[in-house]
Enzyme design. Structure first.
Site, PDB file in Angstrom:
ATOM      1  N   GLY A   8       0.819  -1.197   0.000  1.00 39.39           N
ATOM      2  CA  GLY A   8       0.000   0.000   0.000  1.00 39.39           C
ATOM      3  C   GLY A   8       0.855   1.249   0.000  1.00 39.39           C
ATOM      4  O   GLY A   8       2.088   1.193   0.026  1.00 39.39           O
ATOM      5  N   SER A  11       4.000   1.874   2.485  1.00 38.85           N
ATOM      6  CA  SER A  11       4.183   0.571   3.136  1.00 38.85           C
ATOM      7  C   SER A  11       5.642   0.166   3.258  1.00 38.85           C
ATOM      8  O   SER A  11       5.963  -0.780   3.965  1.00 38.85           O
ATOM      9  CB  SER A  11       3.437  -0.506   2.341  1.00 38.85           C
ATOM     10  N   ALA A  32      11.996   5.572 -13.433  1.00 41.27           N
ATOM     11  CA  ALA A  32      10.922   6.318 -12.784  1.00 41.27           C
ATOM     12  C   ALA A  32       9.786   6.533 -13.776  1.00 41.27           C
ATOM     13  O   ALA A  32      10.011   6.997 -14.893  1.00 41.27           O
ATOM     14  CB  ALA A  32      11.442   7.662 -12.287  1.00 41.27           C
ATOM     15  N   HIS A  48      12.409  10.504  -2.979  1.00 41.24           N
ATOM     16  CA  HIS A  48      12.951   9.291  -3.591  1.00 41.24           C
ATOM     17  C   HIS A  48      14.375   9.541  -4.091  1.00 41.24           C
ATOM     18  O   HIS A  48      15.263   8.714  -3.904  1.00 41.24           O
ATOM     19  CB  HIS A  48      12.058   8.822  -4.742  1.00 41.24           C
TER      20      HIS A  48
END
Length: 173
Positions: A8, A11, A32, A48
């Site tokens: 999810g 997560s 990406a 990220h």
């Protein structure tokens, strides 16, 4: 080796994929699929980017994922795709509905033959209530069908909850 990492939102699936890529000892190419079209998405991309090692190569591709996988896959290389559900959303938002089917078939047609290690990250959206809108129902359906098809093809499938990985298929971590 093809690995599907599901979970999810928040997560830990991306962090797990990044850890596996880093520990692989292979050259890493991060693929990406996001299109940072607003400030919130720009912040997510920055988070990220800050977590990834600077020496990893980056390819940004929101639509033609199979083409990029074929171009980048090589023995001695790990490809990390983050994430399939953003890629799916990008395709669903196009005015050409045939493009989704074509790109999905291209992806499913190429993953069995790719050299190296392939880590596919995706959001598991099928655990909640059935959405009310047609587009969101289609999104959940398409994601579920894609995950099932990739799960069949993958040597390992992982599911993350609260940062903890569970092996659904394949060897233990």
């Amino acid at each position: 080796m093809l690995e599907l990492i599901l979970g999810g939102a928040r997560s830990g699936k991306s962090r797990l994929a990044e850890k596996l890529a880093d520990e692989s000892g292979l050259e890493v190419v991060y693929i990406a699929t996001s299109q940072p079209l607003d400030g919130e998405m720009n912040e997510r991309v920055a988070q990220h980017r800050a977590r990834r090692p600077a020496h990893w190569a980056l390819v940004e591709e929101p639509l033609a994922l199979a083409r990029v996988l074929r171009e980048q896959a090589a023995s001695g290389r790990c490809l990390l795709v983050d994430c399939l559900t953003l890629w799916l959303t990008n395709l669903l938002m196009l005015e050409d509905p045939a493009r989704l089917a074509a790109e999905r078939e291209a992806l499913l047609g190429c993953v069995d033959d790719l050299p190296g290690r392939i880590l596919l990250v995706s959001n598991e959206t099928g655990l909640g209530v059935v959405p009310l809108g047609e587009l969101t129902r289609r999104y959940v359906d398409e994601a579920g069908w894609l995950h099932q098809a990739l799960g069949e093809r993958s040597q390992r499938v992982l599911f993350t909850v609260a940062g903890l990985p569970m092996v659904l298929k394949g060897e233990a971590l």
